[in-house]
Structure formats: structure tokens, C-alpha cells
Design an enzyme around this catalytic site. Structure first.
Site, PDB file in Angstrom:
ATOM      1  N   GLY A   1       0.812  -1.215   0.000  1.00 34.33           N
ATOM      2  CA  GLY A   1       0.000   0.000   0.000  1.00 34.33           C
ATOM      3  C   GLY A   1       0.845   1.266   0.000  1.00 34.33           C
ATOM      4  O   GLY A   1       0.519   2.244  -0.675  1.00 34.33           O
TER       5      GLY A   1
ATOM      6  N   ASN B   1      -8.180   3.752   8.172  1.00 36.82           N
ATOM      7  CA  ASN B   1      -7.474   2.688   8.891  1.00 36.82           C
ATOM      8  C   ASN B   1      -7.576   2.813  10.405  1.00 36.82           C
ATOM      9  O   ASN B   1      -7.396   1.837  11.122  1.00 36.82           O
ATOM     10  CB  ASN B   1      -6.003   2.639   8.472  1.00 36.82           C
ATOM     11  CG  ASN B   1      -5.356   3.997   8.453  1.00 36.82           C
ATOM     12  OD1 ASN B   1      -5.801   4.896   7.756  1.00 36.82           O
ATOM     13  ND2 ASN B   1      -4.300   4.158   9.227  1.00 36.82           N
TER      14      ASN B   1
ATOM     15  N   GLN C   1      -7.826  -0.791   3.436  1.00 39.23           N
ATOM     16  CA  GLN C   1      -8.579  -1.299   4.596  1.00 39.23           C
ATOM     17  C   GLN C   1      -9.969  -1.790   4.235  1.00 39.23           C
ATOM     18  O   GLN C   1     -10.613  -2.458   5.042  1.00 39.23           O
ATOM     19  CB  GLN C   1      -8.676  -0.217   5.681  1.00 39.23           C
ATOM     20  CG  GLN C   1      -7.348   0.155   6.305  1.00 39.23           C
ATOM     21  CD  GLN C   1      -6.776  -0.953   7.198  1.00 39.23           C
ATOM     22  OE1 GLN C   1      -7.477  -1.875   7.611  1.00 39.23           O
ATOM     23  NE2 GLN C   1      -5.483  -0.867   7.488  1.00 39.23           N
TER      24      GLN C   1
ATOM     25  N   SER D   1      -3.243  -3.710  -0.546  1.00 32.95           N
ATOM     26  CA  SER D   1      -2.081  -4.310   0.105  1.00 32.95           C
ATOM     27  C   SER D   1      -2.399  -5.757   0.473  1.00 32.95           C
ATOM     28  O   SER D   1      -3.495  -6.044   0.966  1.00 32.95           O
ATOM     29  CB  SER D   1      -1.765  -3.507   1.369  1.00 32.95           C
ATOM     30  OG  SER D   1      -0.822  -4.186   2.158  1.00 32.95           O
ATOM     31  N   GLY D   2      -1.428  -6.659   0.265  1.00 35.41           N
ATOM     32  CA  GLY D   2      -1.675  -8.080   0.511  1.00 35.41           C
ATOM     33  C   GLY D   2      -1.788  -8.468   1.968  1.00 35.41           C
ATOM     34  O   GLY D   2      -2.645  -9.264   2.358  1.00 35.41           O
ATOM     35  N   HIS D   3      -0.933  -7.879   2.821  1.00 37.70           N
ATOM     36  CA  HIS D   3      -0.834  -8.432   4.180  1.00 37.70           C
ATOM     37  C   HIS D   3      -2.011  -8.086   5.089  1.00 37.70           C
ATOM     38  O   HIS D   3      -2.101  -8.584   6.201  1.00 37.70           O
ATOM     39  CB  HIS D   3       0.509  -8.050   4.831  1.00 37.70           C
ATOM     40  CG  HIS D   3       0.639  -6.616   5.236  1.00 37.70           C
ATOM     41  ND1 HIS D   3       0.541  -6.214   6.541  1.00 37.70           N
ATOM     42  CD2 HIS D   3       0.874  -5.496   4.520  1.00 37.70           C
ATOM     43  CE1 HIS D   3       0.724  -4.898   6.620  1.00 37.70           C
ATOM     44  NE2 HIS D   3       0.925  -4.445   5.395  1.00 37.70           N
TER      45      HIS D   3
ATOM     46  N   THR E   1      12.496  -7.288 -10.526  1.00 33.01           N
ATOM     47  CA  THR E   1      12.084  -8.681 -10.728  1.00 33.01           C
ATOM     48  C   THR E   1      10.807  -8.975  -9.949  1.00 33.01           C
ATOM     49  O   THR E   1      10.705  -8.663  -8.761  1.00 33.01           O
ATOM     50  CB  THR E   1      13.210  -9.632 -10.267  1.00 33.01           C
ATOM     51  OG1 THR E   1      14.382  -9.296 -11.013  1.00 33.01           O
ATOM     52  CG2 THR E   1      12.844 -11.087 -10.495  1.00 33.01           C
TER      53      THR E   1
ATOM     54  N   CYS F   1       3.786   6.966  18.812  1.00 26.68           N
ATOM     55  CA  CYS F   1       4.579   7.145  20.028  1.00 26.68           C
ATOM     56  C   CYS F   1       5.968   7.628  19.630  1.00 26.68           C
ATOM     57  O   CYS F   1       6.687   6.948  18.913  1.00 26.68           O
ATOM     58  CB  CYS F   1       4.666   5.830  20.783  1.00 26.68           C
ATOM     59  SG  CYS F   1       5.502   6.000  22.352  1.00 26.68           S
TER      60      CYS F   1
HETATM   61  N1  PLP Z   1      -3.012   2.668   3.360  1.00 21.50           N
HETATM   62  C1  PLP Z   1      -3.750   2.314   4.416  1.00 21.50           C
HETATM   63  C2  PLP Z   1      -5.139   2.830   4.554  1.00 21.50           C
HETATM   64  C3  PLP Z   1      -3.210   1.455   5.394  1.00 21.50           C
HETATM   65  O1  PLP Z   1      -3.950   1.127   6.458  1.00 21.50           O
HETATM   66  C4  PLP Z   1      -1.890   0.993   5.223  1.00 21.50           C
HETATM   67  C5  PLP Z   1      -1.267   0.139   6.260  1.00 21.50           C
HETATM   68  O2  PLP Z   1      -1.643   0.156   7.407  1.00 21.50           O
HETATM   69  C6  PLP Z   1      -1.181   1.387   4.092  1.00 21.50           C
HETATM   70  C7  PLP Z   1      -1.762   2.222   3.186  1.00 21.50           C
HETATM   71  C8  PLP Z   1       0.218   0.895   3.862  1.00 21.50           C
HETATM   72  O3  PLP Z   1       0.188  -0.425   3.390  1.00 21.50           O
HETATM   73  P1  PLP Z   1       1.498  -1.350   3.456  1.00 21.50           P
HETATM   74  O4  PLP Z   1       1.657  -1.776   4.873  1.00 21.50           O
HETATM   75  O5  PLP Z   1       1.174  -2.492   2.532  1.00 21.50           O
HETATM   76  O6  PLP Z   1       2.638  -0.547   2.961  1.00 21.50           O
END
Ligand code: PLP
Length: 389
Positions: A75, A154, A182, A202-204, A240, A327
Site C-alpha cells: 500500500g 485505517n 482497509q 495491500s496483501g498483508h 524482478t 509514540c
Molecule cells: N493505506 C492504508 C489505509 C493502510 O492502512 C496501510 C497500512 O496500514 C497502508 C496504506 C500501507 O500499506 P502497506 O503496509 O502495505 O505498505
């Protein structure tokens, strides 16, 4: 880890574990079929075919053309590329705008192009955490090239009226970047319905590995590459390809698009909100109207307390959640999202985010409410004693 301590994971907006089906889909490309997708021999062609198949599967789910999908490292890269690549395509001339509640990947990219000479402005959100089409309209100028408004926030999980915002942005001749990181897996992500010209995933966050994501770019949208090198990703994103992660991403997106746990999440969300609200001092952040909030997001503040220390106290009980505030050097900085929706500093440095997943249970929600109540009550009492109240 201590065996007796429970492990209650309610930080799915931060990251998720790789699902079994995603891991199984990736496995061959991590072990036997490891060829470089640019290589001309059979092992390379196999990787290249796997990437093409993944691109087609994702395009079919999102409702776009395969050639409009560009794989990235996640992301953050997608947001950076969309904003900086647009600014560079316009030689840093003109104006771009983004909402006040965007992720830092968007806000800081916008700050960067601003420092390089581009005109920038911030679109406010209302007290409920919603960016209205009227607010977007007010920010648009004749020379606006791009507006960025996220699908779902988020921190507070508020869902933005993207189709109407897209209409507004298009009326002004600009393009809309929608960060849908999100939203995926909790609400529909259909590009024709949303009307966005660029969209980041974003994948994770959805059961794929960390370090893989994508940027959808509508054909014809002006965008220069950030990464130069080989001719990968239609000459717009060199490097790659991470074949295994790309295959995993396709699997995860297909599964997430089924919105597998929405009813369960809504049920847990209500239980958690009801329980937390009953704790003295609790303030709910963002609208609780279900149409405008992700089913898995719960965000509350306990003004006067420090979010980071609340998170650490909950960690001792085996509860993993997030403080929205950053923080810095042991001191909590207020969340920019909470300040943007009008919370004061005391509330904006005291927020907890619980982001729920399919595997969470009713019993876990009870344990969270119980733990938060105990910790918050103790901390407020300590403050009173300290102040001699
Ligand atoms: N955008 C949003 C709304 C997110 O919540 C996050 C990650 O928390 C990101 C972008 C960034 O994604 P990544 O962790 O894949 O870089």
C-alpha cells in the site's frame, strides 16, 4: 510465549497471518517453480504465465482490465507512486488535494510534492469521520490534477462515499486516487462502481504476505514510474517480480472479495462497542452507522489516559490491539485522524483500535471488555490519587 497467557489478536488492520490457502498457492513458486519471469527458458515462462494468470484473476474480481493492474511492494508504494507519479507527469505544476484522514503514505507523499513546488491542499472530514462530496468539491480548482480519498479509514473504519466523490472529482477534470487497503475483505471493492481512476491494495491486510500489493491505474491516466530499471509491469514499475507473493495476492483477493465474515464481524463489533461504551470515560470515535463503518473496526478513546500505555497494559493480558496515536520518544502524539474529526488532544492521544477478524470469538470480546474496564478504572483512580482528588 507464556502458555497460560491467552493470545487475543484484534489488530487485523495492522496485519494478518498468511492464510493456509494462500500459502498453498504460493508454495510451488517458493520451491520448485522459482524461475525469473523475464527468463526465456521454460522455468521463466512458467513464472511469467503464473503472473499473467494472477493479473487476470485480480482484474476479473476488481472489474478492470488485466493491463490496468500493476504489482507493487504494498500500500505504501502504491500510494507514493500514484501521487508522486502524477505530480511528475505534470512536471510538478498545478494542484493536488487529499483528505485530512488519509494514511501517512498519502499525506507524506503529498507533503513531498508540495515541497517540490506543487500546490497542495487538504480536504476536511466531518465530526463523524466522513469526507463529503461537497467538501471535495470545495477543494477542487481549475488546475487540480488529482484528489485522494480513501475507501475506509485505517484508524476509525469510516467508509467514504467514493462513487459520489469520483463524480465530483471527474466534473472538475481531475483523477481520483482511492486507497482501498482497509476496505478489501470487509466491503465490496468494485472499480466500476467506485469510479476511482487509481486504487491501492495491500496483501498483508487480507491474508497474503507482507511486501506485496497493487496499484490499479485506469488506462490513459497520466503517471510516470517511480522505479526505473527493467521493463517489468508494462515498463512502469521495474524490478524482478515476486512471483510467489503475486500468486498469493491473487488468491487472497479472490477470497476477500467474497466478504467471508461480515455478519460475524458486525456481531462482534456491536458486542465490543456496547461493552466498552459502558465503561466510564469511554468516547466512541467515528460514526457507528453500519453503512458508513467497516464491520471489523472499533475505536474508542479514554481521554486523559495514554494510549501507548493502555496498549502495553492490554498486552500483559495477552490482548494485541493498536493505539492510533504515534509514540515518539515515549510520548504519545495525537492521532491526526482524531484531530481532523474534532477530538481534543486528550482524546486524540488516548484512543484504542480493535480490528476484528474472522477467527475472533464472543468470549474474546468479553475478555477485552473486562480487561479494558479493569485497566482504565485503575488508571483513572491512580490519576485521582496523584492529583489528590
Ligand atoms: N493505506 C492504508 C489505509 C493502510 O492502512 C496501510 C497500512 O496500514 C497502508 C496504506 C500501507 O500499506 P502497506 O503496509 O502495505 O505498505
Amino acid at each position: 510465549m507464556n502458555d497460560k497467557k491467552p493470545f487475543i489478536y484484534v489488530d487485523h488492520a495492522a496485519t494478518t497471518r498468511i492464510s493456509d490457502s494462500v500459502r498453498a498457492a504460493m508454495e510451488p513458486y517458493l520451491t520448485t517453480a522459482f524461475g525469473n519471469a523475464s527468463a526465456a527458458y521454460g522455468a521463466g515462462r512458467a513464472a511469467s504465465r503464473a503472473i499473467l494468470a494472477a493479473r487476470r484473476r485480480i482484474a476479473s474480481v476488481l472489474g478492470c482490465l488485466p493491463k490496468e493492474i500493476y504489482f507493487t511492494s504494498g500500500g505504501t508504494e502504491s500510494d507514493n507512486w500514484a501521487i508522486k507519479g502524477t505530480a511528475f507527469a505534470h512536471r510538478l505544476q498545478g494542484h493536488i488535494a487529499c483528505s485530512a484522514i488519509e494514511h501517512h503514505a498519502v499525506l507524506h507523499s503529498m507533503r513531498f510534492v508540495g515541497q517540490m513546488g506543487m500546490q497542495t491542499s487538504v480536504i476536511p472530514a466531518n465530526a463523524e469521520g466522513i469526507v463529503t462530496p461537497d467538501a471535495v468539491d470545495a477543494a477542487m480548482r481549475d488546475d487540480t490534477h488529482l484528489a485522494a480519498v480513501m475507501l475506509a479509514n485505517n484508524e476509525i473504519g469510516t467508509v467514504q462515499p467514493i462513487p459520489d466523490i469520483a463524480d465530483t472529482v471527474h466534473e472538475h477534470g481531475a483523477v481520483l486516487l482511492c486507497d482501498a487497503v482497509q476496505g478489501m475483505g470487509q466491503i465490496p471493492v468494485d472499480i466500476p462502481t467506485l469510479g476511482a481512476d487509481m486504487l491501492a491494495l495491500s496483501g498483508h491486510k487480507i491474508g497474503a504476505p507482507k511486501g506485496i500489493g497493487l496499484l490499479y491505474v485506469r488506462e490513459g491516466t497520466p503517471l510516470l514510474p517511480l522505479l526505473d530499471g527493467g521493463g517489468q509491469e508494462m515498463h512502469l514499475r521495474a524490478g524482478t517480480e515476486n512471483t510467489a507473493a503475486i500468486v498469493g495476492l491473487a488468491q487472497a483477493i479472490e477470497e476477500a472479495a467474497q466478504l467471508p465474515a461480515v455478519d460475524h464481524l458486525r456481531h462482534l463489533q456491536k458486542q465490543l462497542f456496547d461493552g466498552l461504551r459502558a465503561i466510564p470515560g469511554c468516547v466512541v470515535n467515528g460514526t457507528t452507522e453500519t453503512d458508513h463503518r467497516l464491520p471489523g473496526n472499533v475505536n474508542v478513546s479514554f481521554p486523559g489516559l495514554d494510549a501507548e500505555s493502555l496498549v502495553l497494559h492490554l498486552d500483559r493480558l495477552g490482548i494485541c490491539c493498536s493505539a492510533a496515536s504515534a509514540c515518539t520518544a515515549g510520548v504519545s502524539e495525537p492521532s491526526h485522524v482524531l484531530l481532523a474529526i474534532g477530538r481534543d488532544r486528550a482524546a486524540a492521544t488516548a484512543s484504542l483500535r480493535f480490528s476484528l477478524g474472522a477467527e475472533n470469538t464472543v468470549e474474546e470480546m468479553d475478555a477485552i471488555v473486562c480487561g479494558v474496564r479493569r485497566i482504565v478504572t485503575q488508571l483513572y483512580e491512580t490519576q485521582c490519587t496523584f492529583r489528590g482528588i
